[in-house]
Design a protein around this motif. Structure first.
Motif, PDB file in Angstrom:
ATOM      1  N   ARG A   2      -2.852 -70.527  45.414  1.00  0.00           N
ATOM      2  CA  ARG A   2      -1.949 -70.785  46.535  1.00  0.00           C
ATOM      3  C   ARG A   2      -2.351 -69.973  47.749  1.00  0.00           C
ATOM      4  O   ARG A   2      -3.171 -69.062  47.682  1.00  0.00           O
ATOM      5  CB  ARG A   2      -0.522 -70.462  46.132  1.00  0.00           C
ATOM      6  CG  ARG A   2       0.025 -71.453  45.130  1.00  0.00           C
ATOM      7  CD  ARG A   2       1.513 -71.321  45.030  1.00  0.00           C
ATOM      8  NE  ARG A   2       2.013 -72.128  43.933  1.00  0.00           N
ATOM      9  CZ  ARG A   2       3.123 -71.889  43.305  1.00  0.00           C
ATOM     10  NH1 ARG A   2       3.877 -70.848  43.632  1.00  0.00           N
ATOM     11  NH2 ARG A   2       3.527 -72.675  42.334  1.00  0.00           N
ATOM     12  N   THR A  29      -5.432 -79.281  48.558  1.00  0.00           N
ATOM     13  CA  THR A  29      -4.652 -80.383  47.995  1.00  0.00           C
ATOM     14  C   THR A  29      -3.204 -79.931  47.995  1.00  0.00           C
ATOM     15  O   THR A  29      -2.909 -78.738  48.037  1.00  0.00           O
ATOM     16  CB  THR A  29      -5.099 -80.715  46.556  1.00  0.00           C
ATOM     17  OG1 THR A  29      -4.995 -79.540  45.750  1.00  0.00           O
ATOM     18  CG2 THR A  29      -6.531 -81.230  46.536  1.00  0.00           C
ATOM     19  N   ARG A  30      -2.312 -80.893  47.964  1.00  0.00           N
ATOM     20  CA  ARG A  30      -0.884 -80.579  47.948  1.00  0.00           C
ATOM     21  C   ARG A  30      -0.325 -80.858  46.560  1.00  0.00           C
ATOM     22  O   ARG A  30      -0.580 -81.901  45.975  1.00  0.00           O
ATOM     23  CB  ARG A  30      -0.131 -81.424  48.967  1.00  0.00           C
ATOM     24  CG  ARG A  30      -0.443 -81.112  50.400  1.00  0.00           C
ATOM     25  CD  ARG A  30       0.179 -79.811  50.829  1.00  0.00           C
ATOM     26  NE  ARG A  30      -0.045 -79.602  52.247  1.00  0.00           N
ATOM     27  CZ  ARG A  30       0.808 -79.007  53.035  1.00  0.00           C
ATOM     28  NH1 ARG A  30       1.948 -78.565  52.566  1.00  0.00           N
ATOM     29  NH2 ARG A  30       0.522 -78.845  54.310  1.00  0.00           N
ATOM     30  N   GLN A  31       0.425 -79.907  46.074  1.00  0.00           N
ATOM     31  CA  GLN A  31       1.123 -80.103  44.815  1.00  0.00           C
ATOM     32  C   GLN A  31       2.364 -80.944  45.086  1.00  0.00           C
ATOM     33  O   GLN A  31       2.782 -81.085  46.243  1.00  0.00           O
ATOM     34  CB  GLN A  31       1.506 -78.754  44.214  1.00  0.00           C
ATOM     35  CG  GLN A  31       0.312 -77.915  43.815  1.00  0.00           C
ATOM     36  CD  GLN A  31       0.734 -76.579  43.222  1.00  0.00           C
ATOM     37  OE1 GLN A  31       1.864 -76.129  43.366  1.00  0.00           O
ATOM     38  NE2 GLN A  31      -0.209 -75.934  42.547  1.00  0.00           N
ATOM     39  N   PRO A  32       2.980 -81.508  44.046  1.00  0.00           N
ATOM     40  CA  PRO A  32       4.180 -82.322  44.253  1.00  0.00           C
ATOM     41  C   PRO A  32       5.292 -81.591  45.005  1.00  0.00           C
ATOM     42  O   PRO A  32       6.058 -82.207  45.739  1.00  0.00           O
ATOM     43  CB  PRO A  32       4.630 -82.681  42.825  1.00  0.00           C
ATOM     44  CG  PRO A  32       3.378 -82.602  42.020  1.00  0.00           C
ATOM     45  CD  PRO A  32       2.548 -81.517  42.643  1.00  0.00           C
ATOM     46  N   ASN A  33       5.350 -80.266  44.858  1.00  0.00           N
ATOM     47  CA  ASN A  33       6.390 -79.501  45.551  1.00  0.00           C
ATOM     48  C   ASN A  33       6.000 -79.164  46.990  1.00  0.00           C
ATOM     49  O   ASN A  33       6.720 -78.477  47.690  1.00  0.00           O
ATOM     50  CB  ASN A  33       6.714 -78.222  44.780  1.00  0.00           C
ATOM     51  CG  ASN A  33       5.512 -77.311  44.618  1.00  0.00           C
ATOM     52  OD1 ASN A  33       4.436 -77.562  45.165  1.00  0.00           O
ATOM     53  ND2 ASN A  33       5.689 -76.246  43.847  1.00  0.00           N
ATOM     54  N   TYR A  35       3.374 -77.368  47.983  1.00  0.00           N
ATOM     55  CA  TYR A  35       2.546 -76.165  48.112  1.00  0.00           C
ATOM     56  C   TYR A  35       1.076 -76.549  48.238  1.00  0.00           C
ATOM     57  O   TYR A  35       0.614 -77.501  47.620  1.00  0.00           O
ATOM     58  CB  TYR A  35       2.709 -75.246  46.901  1.00  0.00           C
ATOM     59  CG  TYR A  35       4.040 -74.534  46.812  1.00  0.00           C
ATOM     60  CD1 TYR A  35       4.971 -74.568  47.844  1.00  0.00           C
ATOM     61  CD2 TYR A  35       4.370 -73.812  45.677  1.00  0.00           C
ATOM     62  CE1 TYR A  35       6.179 -73.904  47.746  1.00  0.00           C
ATOM     63  CE2 TYR A  35       5.566 -73.144  45.573  1.00  0.00           C
ATOM     64  CZ  TYR A  35       6.469 -73.196  46.611  1.00  0.00           C
ATOM     65  OH  TYR A  35       7.667 -72.536  46.513  1.00  0.00           O
ATOM     66  N   ARG A  36       0.372 -75.769  49.042  1.00  0.00           N
ATOM     67  CA  ARG A  36      -1.070 -75.964  49.176  1.00  0.00           C
ATOM     68  C   ARG A  36      -1.757 -75.355  47.960  1.00  0.00           C
ATOM     69  O   ARG A  36      -1.391 -74.278  47.506  1.00  0.00           O
ATOM     70  CB  ARG A  36      -1.587 -75.273  50.439  1.00  0.00           C
ATOM     71  CG  ARG A  36      -1.148 -75.924  51.722  1.00  0.00           C
ATOM     72  CD  ARG A  36      -1.551 -75.027  52.903  1.00  0.00           C
ATOM     73  NE  ARG A  36      -1.384 -75.701  54.169  1.00  0.00           N
ATOM     74  CZ  ARG A  36      -0.245 -75.766  54.844  1.00  0.00           C
ATOM     75  NH1 ARG A  36       0.838 -75.200  54.359  1.00  0.00           N
ATOM     76  NH2 ARG A  36      -0.173 -76.407  55.994  1.00  0.00           N
ATOM     77  N   GLU A  37      -2.805 -76.027  47.507  1.00  0.00           N
ATOM     78  CA  GLU A  37      -3.604 -75.528  46.389  1.00  0.00           C
ATOM     79  C   GLU A  37      -5.053 -75.489  46.853  1.00  0.00           C
ATOM     80  O   GLU A  37      -5.605 -76.497  47.308  1.00  0.00           O
ATOM     81  CB  GLU A  37      -3.448 -76.440  45.169  1.00  0.00           C
ATOM     82  CG  GLU A  37      -4.112 -75.932  43.930  1.00  0.00           C
ATOM     83  CD  GLU A  37      -3.407 -74.710  43.320  1.00  0.00           C
ATOM     84  OE1 GLU A  37      -4.101 -73.936  42.646  1.00  0.00           O
ATOM     85  OE2 GLU A  37      -2.191 -74.543  43.519  1.00  0.00           O
TER      86      GLU A  37
END
Length: 118
Positions: A2, A29-33, A35-37
């Motif tokens: 993160r 990439t974006r997680q479903p919530n 948050y940036r990954e």
């Protein structure tokens, strides 16, 4: 990882990381919530970005350097980047020489001033 972890590992503010992302210098990439990954490879990319920016490279050139770093550096559009980098290097060397001359002048002045005050 993160954004907080990337920020700590690269000593780069989250705001700067979001800016690099906005410029397309780093990918996430974006997680479903939401948050940036970031990938582990992003750590090296951010360190490279920081180094180039610290050297005075404009962000537009940083993007080109990163592009050439991940592809064939001998392709035509990369030769233009290499030329621009060489120009920046030459300017830095000229500034370094000028700073060296200024430092020698100051040292001489300080030595003379110290000898007079004894």
């Amino acid at each position: 990882m993160r954004i907080g972890q990337l920020s700590r590992e690269t000593k780069t503010s989250p705001r700067s990381l979001r800016y690099y992302e906005e410029l397309g210098l780093i990918a996430t990439t974006r997680q479903p919530n939401g948050y940036r990954e970031y990938s582990e490879a992003t750590v090296d990319t951010v360190r490279t970005i920081r180094t180039l920016l610290d050297l005075g490279f404009p962000t537009s050139l940083v993007g080109e350097v990163l592009s050439c770093n991940t592809t064939d550096p001998l392709r035509d559009d990369c030769s233009n980047v290499v030329t621009r980098m060489a120009t920046i290097r030459d300017e830095m060397e000229a500034k370094a020489q000028q700073l060296g001359a200024t430092s020698r002048t100051l040292t001489s002045f300080i030595e003379r001033a110290s000898a007079v005050s004894r």
